[in-house]
Design a protein around this motif. Structure first.
Motif, PDB file in Angstrom:
ATOM      1  N   ARG A 614      87.076 -26.781 -35.945  1.00 18.67           N
ATOM      2  CA  ARG A 614      88.110 -26.742 -37.799  1.00 18.67           C
ATOM      3  C   ARG A 614      89.549 -28.229 -36.600  1.00 18.67           C
ATOM      4  O   ARG A 614      89.764 -28.890 -37.183  1.00 18.67           O
ATOM      5  CB  ARG A 614      89.153 -26.265 -37.711  1.00 18.67           C
ATOM      6  N   GLU A 615      89.285 -28.444 -35.602  1.00 17.36           N
ATOM      7  CA  GLU A 615      90.510 -28.630 -34.842  1.00 17.36           C
ATOM      8  C   GLU A 615      90.253 -30.173 -34.223  1.00 17.36           C
ATOM      9  O   GLU A 615      91.184 -31.106 -34.385  1.00 17.36           O
ATOM     10  CB  GLU A 615      89.971 -27.590 -33.354  1.00 17.36           C
ATOM     11  N   PHE A 616      88.615 -30.474 -34.748  1.00 17.56           N
ATOM     12  CA  PHE A 616      87.990 -31.809 -33.806  1.00 17.56           C
ATOM     13  C   PHE A 616      87.340 -32.157 -35.241  1.00 17.56           C
ATOM     14  O   PHE A 616      86.652 -33.176 -35.155  1.00 17.56           O
ATOM     15  CB  PHE A 616      87.724 -32.014 -32.589  1.00 17.56           C
ATOM     16  N   GLY A 617      87.765 -31.658 -36.011  1.00 16.84           N
ATOM     17  CA  GLY A 617      87.043 -31.793 -37.413  1.00 16.84           C
ATOM     18  C   GLY A 617      87.269 -33.904 -37.583  1.00 16.84           C
ATOM     19  O   GLY A 617      86.427 -33.924 -38.472  1.00 16.84           O
ATOM     20  N   HIS A 618      88.557 -34.397 -37.158  1.00 20.34           N
ATOM     21  CA  HIS A 618      88.912 -35.334 -37.299  1.00 20.34           C
ATOM     22  C   HIS A 618      87.415 -36.546 -36.746  1.00 20.34           C
ATOM     23  O   HIS A 618      86.852 -38.010 -37.117  1.00 20.34           O
ATOM     24  CB  HIS A 618      89.928 -36.219 -37.367  1.00 20.34           C
ATOM     25  N   LEU A 619      87.023 -35.899 -35.455  1.00 18.14           N
ATOM     26  CA  LEU A 619      86.007 -36.805 -35.003  1.00 18.14           C
ATOM     27  C   LEU A 619      84.748 -36.168 -35.185  1.00 18.14           C
ATOM     28  O   LEU A 619      83.871 -37.665 -35.117  1.00 18.14           O
ATOM     29  CB  LEU A 619      86.027 -35.608 -32.901  1.00 18.14           C
ATOM     30  N   LEU A 620      84.075 -35.411 -36.389  1.00 16.80           N
ATOM     31  CA  LEU A 620      82.757 -34.920 -36.641  1.00 16.80           C
ATOM     32  C   LEU A 620      83.080 -35.796 -37.836  1.00 16.80           C
ATOM     33  O   LEU A 620      81.781 -36.726 -38.264  1.00 16.80           O
ATOM     34  CB  LEU A 620      82.379 -33.902 -37.143  1.00 16.80           C
ATOM     35  N   ASP A 621      84.302 -36.158 -38.692  1.00 22.03           N
ATOM     36  CA  ASP A 621      84.421 -36.922 -39.769  1.00 22.03           C
ATOM     37  C   ASP A 621      83.547 -38.684 -38.917  1.00 22.03           C
ATOM     38  O   ASP A 621      83.330 -39.017 -40.333  1.00 22.03           O
ATOM     39  CB  ASP A 621      85.827 -36.707 -40.355  1.00 22.03           C
ATOM     40  N   GLU A 622      84.926 -38.842 -38.167  1.00 22.49           N
ATOM     41  CA  GLU A 622      84.197 -40.168 -37.435  1.00 22.49           C
ATOM     42  C   GLU A 622      83.048 -40.605 -37.488  1.00 22.49           C
ATOM     43  O   GLU A 622      81.868 -41.226 -37.444  1.00 22.49           O
ATOM     44  CB  GLU A 622      84.631 -40.050 -36.896  1.00 22.49           C
ATOM     45  N   ILE A 623      82.078 -38.691 -37.419  1.00 21.59           N
ATOM     46  CA  ILE A 623      80.490 -39.281 -36.619  1.00 21.59           C
ATOM     47  C   ILE A 623      80.268 -39.715 -37.533  1.00 21.59           C
ATOM     48  O   ILE A 623      78.872 -40.128 -37.838  1.00 21.59           O
ATOM     49  CB  ILE A 623      79.559 -38.656 -35.714  1.00 21.59           C
ATOM     50  N   TYR A 624      80.350 -38.405 -38.994  1.00 21.44           N
ATOM     51  CA  TYR A 624      79.500 -39.211 -40.192  1.00 21.44           C
ATOM     52  C   TYR A 624      79.985 -39.709 -41.123  1.00 21.44           C
ATOM     53  O   TYR A 624      79.031 -40.098 -41.918  1.00 21.44           O
ATOM     54  CB  TYR A 624      79.368 -37.351 -40.847  1.00 21.44           C
ATOM     55  N   ALA A 625      81.277 -40.444 -40.741  1.00 27.00           N
ATOM     56  CA  ALA A 625      81.466 -40.996 -41.764  1.00 27.00           C
ATOM     57  C   ALA A 625      80.617 -42.372 -42.187  1.00 27.00           C
ATOM     58  O   ALA A 625      79.644 -42.778 -41.228  1.00 27.00           O
ATOM     59  CB  ALA A 625      83.000 -42.620 -41.616  1.00 27.00           C
TER      60      ALA A 625
END
Length: 630
Positions: A614-625
């Motif tokens: 949750r804290e670093f969800g933006h990084l995961l979103d970036e990876i799978y974008a």
């Protein structure tokens, strides 16, 4: 029936009763060793001791003082303190008063501290210092059941400007004096209370730090601890002439169970919970055994590797060679121990090992005090490559397994017959079976009574016939060794339908990369696996200084292309040993290390996956974008 089983079956109903037996058996034997800082903070600590008789005098006074404060049997008395000898004596005092200890991590914030105190209906709190007391004052309106706070260290505390009721705060010394006065009038009071304790009475309420949601109070009976004491003694891992170094948080069940085993065996325990003092203390205490969590061994290994790398090319080559020899030696000797009963190795490997021992391993053992017979590792999985390294270096790490819900110790590796990568065999009196879906189920006298005030949650974990659902996936060997493969809830399936056990991959990476602090492998319902990687500040800053990044901040180093390329090399090395669907296709280096304060790690240093995702969800979103599902 074997003597071991008979000894367990005929155990007394409580650890308090075992404590009486220990006092009578070895009153003048050394029980606890503890540090006293030098005057003014200059110079090394002075280590002092309590004999069993001296410890009992303080314990009985604490118990009598609590009774005089009106504490009734099974009422809760909380402890919020770092690991120190006073924690142990107060806990024993609570048990000898017939009450039940509620454990609270000292790092717990005011809101959660108040929740635990209120949910447990704790009547008294042992607070380590003014900082712990301040948490209570901040949430005082929520704590209608709390009658007294006993301040262990009153330095810097003042009641001025507070609205404390009269007598609400007393010091530990004042409680002890009150208890002594009570015992003058009622000399047999504590012994009579101990004699009246039943095996099924509540002894401890341990709140699991949990990886999601509010902590749950695990109800452990007096019999849980007396069983654990006898079972640990029967393993033979601890001996009467041992010196144990205890630094683990005693609010955690792993630290707590060690106290019971010590009382039964009667060895010395040196107590100091200051993690930053471990390296300094080990050569002074010279322990023969100690318990730790895997993160400590990972930090030691990475520290040694980085020190060798910083010393230059030749020394680093020697270390890498010695590390491979250690791993090979550990694997070969353990395999031969399994097959023949003797931890032998071929002559050529023995010769290489002898050279590596003089160059590397001997210095490593000296850093642990030089007398360490074995370490017990628990709370999380130890990466096998790190386990084999220490095994070959002569530091034997005996992995164990248990839950708060099982009073911690359910499995442990048996002495010389230990097997890295497994958690050993069940303790005497513990039954195990593997469910159809691979889940490990346990049944023993150490299993909890249930969750405090949570019957529905209890029913989810505990079957009516006493079998506990651990939530862990495991495999049993033909001769009874258990291997934990992953948490049931942590395993995930990719969108391509392949199951992935993240802990296995994370453990491999920790053995490969000397700079990693924590790694989280992600990929549930995704079309490939990714990773979030946190780097240890000390290790990576040492590397940065030698690679043209001197003068840059920790955050700047983490964001640099140089560090990304460095980590990329280790990820490629990791991937070379994985199945295609397990490989890490993309990763991100986190902008800081993960820690307890941000809620990303539990106090026992377990990863809180949902919090990190949750804290670093933006990084995961970036990876799978832009990626599509298979």
């Amino acid at each position: 029936m074997s003597d071991a089983q008979s000894n367990i079956n005929n155990r007394p109903p409580s650890v308090a009763a075992l404590f009486l037996e220990r006092i009578e058996a070895t009153p003048d034997g050394e029980a606890y060793r503890y540090p006293v800082p030098a005057a003014g903070g200059d110079g090394p600590d002075e280590w002092r001791s309590y004999t069993w008789a001296e410890a009992a005098e303080r314990v009985f006074a604490v118990a009598a003082g609590l009774t005089d404060l009106g504490v009734e049997p099974e009422e809760r008395v909380a402890i919020a303190s770092n690991t120190r000898v006073d924690w142990i004596l107060c806990d024993l005092g609570v048990l000898c008063a017939g009450a039940a200890t509620t454990t609270i991590y000292p790092s717990t914030n005011a809101e959660e501290t108040a929740y635990i105190l209120a949910d447990s209906q704790s009547r008294v709190l042992f607070a380590e210092d003014a900082g712990q007391l301040a948490k209570v004052r901040e949430r005082r309106e929520e704590l209608s059941d709390l009658r007294h706070v006993v301040l262990i260290d009153p330095n810097g505390e003042s009641a001025e400007g507070t609205d404390d009721p009269e007598g609400f705060v007393v010091t530990l010394d004042e409680l002890i004096e009150r208890g002594k006065a009570y015992l003058e009038k009622h000399p047999d009071a504590v012994r009579d209370t101990i004699a009246s304790l039943r095996a099924d009475q509540l002894a401890t309420l341990i709140y699991t730090s949990g990886t999601t949601g509010r902590p749950k109070g695990v109800r452990l009976r007096h019999d849980s601890w007396s069983y654990m004491a006898k079972a640990i003694a029967q393993t033979g891992l601890a001996r009467p002439d041992d010196v144990q170094y205890l630094w683990l948080p005693l609010a955690h069940v792993f630290g707590k169970v060690l106290l019971s085993g010590q009382i039964e065996v009667g060895h010395v325990t040196a107590v100091d919970g200051r993690i930053d003092k471990i390296i300094e203390n080990l050569p002074v205490v010279q322990p023969t055994y100690m318990a730790a969590v895997p993160r400590i061994f990972e930090k030691v290994y990475n520290g040694v590797a980085n020190k060798a790398k910083a010393a230059g090319g030749a020394k680093y080559k020697i270390f890498k060679w010695a590390a491979e020899v250690a791993r090979e030696y550990g694997r070969v000797t353990q395999e031969n121990q399994r097959r023949t009963g003797t931890p032998s190795a071929p002559a050529g490997l023995r010769a290489k090992h002898a050279v590596a021992d003089k160059l590397v391993y001997g210095k490593l053992r000296a850093a642990f005090g030089g007398r360490l017979r074995a370490c017990v590792s628990g709370s999380a999985a130890l990466a096998p490559d790190i386990g084999y390294f220490f095994s070959g270096a002569g530091i034997h790490i005996l992995e164990g397994y248990g839950l708060t819900e099982s009073s911690a110790a359910s499995f442990v590796n048996p002495g010389e017959a230990y097997r890295t990568g497994t958690v050993g065999k069940p303790l005497p009196g513990c039954e195990v079976r593997i469910a159809e879906d691979g889940e490990v189920l346990l049944r023993s006298p150490g299993i909890m009574e249930g969750y405090h005030n949570l019957p529905d949650k209890t029913a989810e974990m505990l079957e009516s016939d006493g079998w506990l659902h651990t939530g862990d996936i495991g495999e049993l060997s033909d001769d009874g060794y258990l291997r934990i493969t992953d948490r049931k809830k942590d395993m995930f399936k990719t969108s391509g339908g392949k199951y992935v056990a993240p802990a296995e991959i994370e453990g491999r990476f920790k053995a490969i990369c000397p700079y990693v602090s924590t790694i989280l492998v992600h990929g549930a319902d995704r079309n490939f696996c990714s990773a979030l990687i946190a780097l240890d500040e000390v290790s990576i800053m040492g590397w940065a200084k030698e690679h043209g990044l001197a003068g840059k901040s920790y955050s700047e180093v983490l964001a640099s292309d140089e560090v990304r390329k460095l980590v990329e090399g280790y990820v490629e090395e990791l991937n070379s040993g994985l199945q295609r669907w397990q490989t890490i296709k993309q990763f991100r280096v986190l902008p800081r290390d993960l820690d307890v304060e941000h809620g990303e790690l539990t106090p026992s240093l377990k990863l809180k996956r949902p919090v990190v995702e949750r804290e670093f969800g933006h990084l995961l979103d970036e990876i799978y974008a832009g990626t599509r599902e298979d």
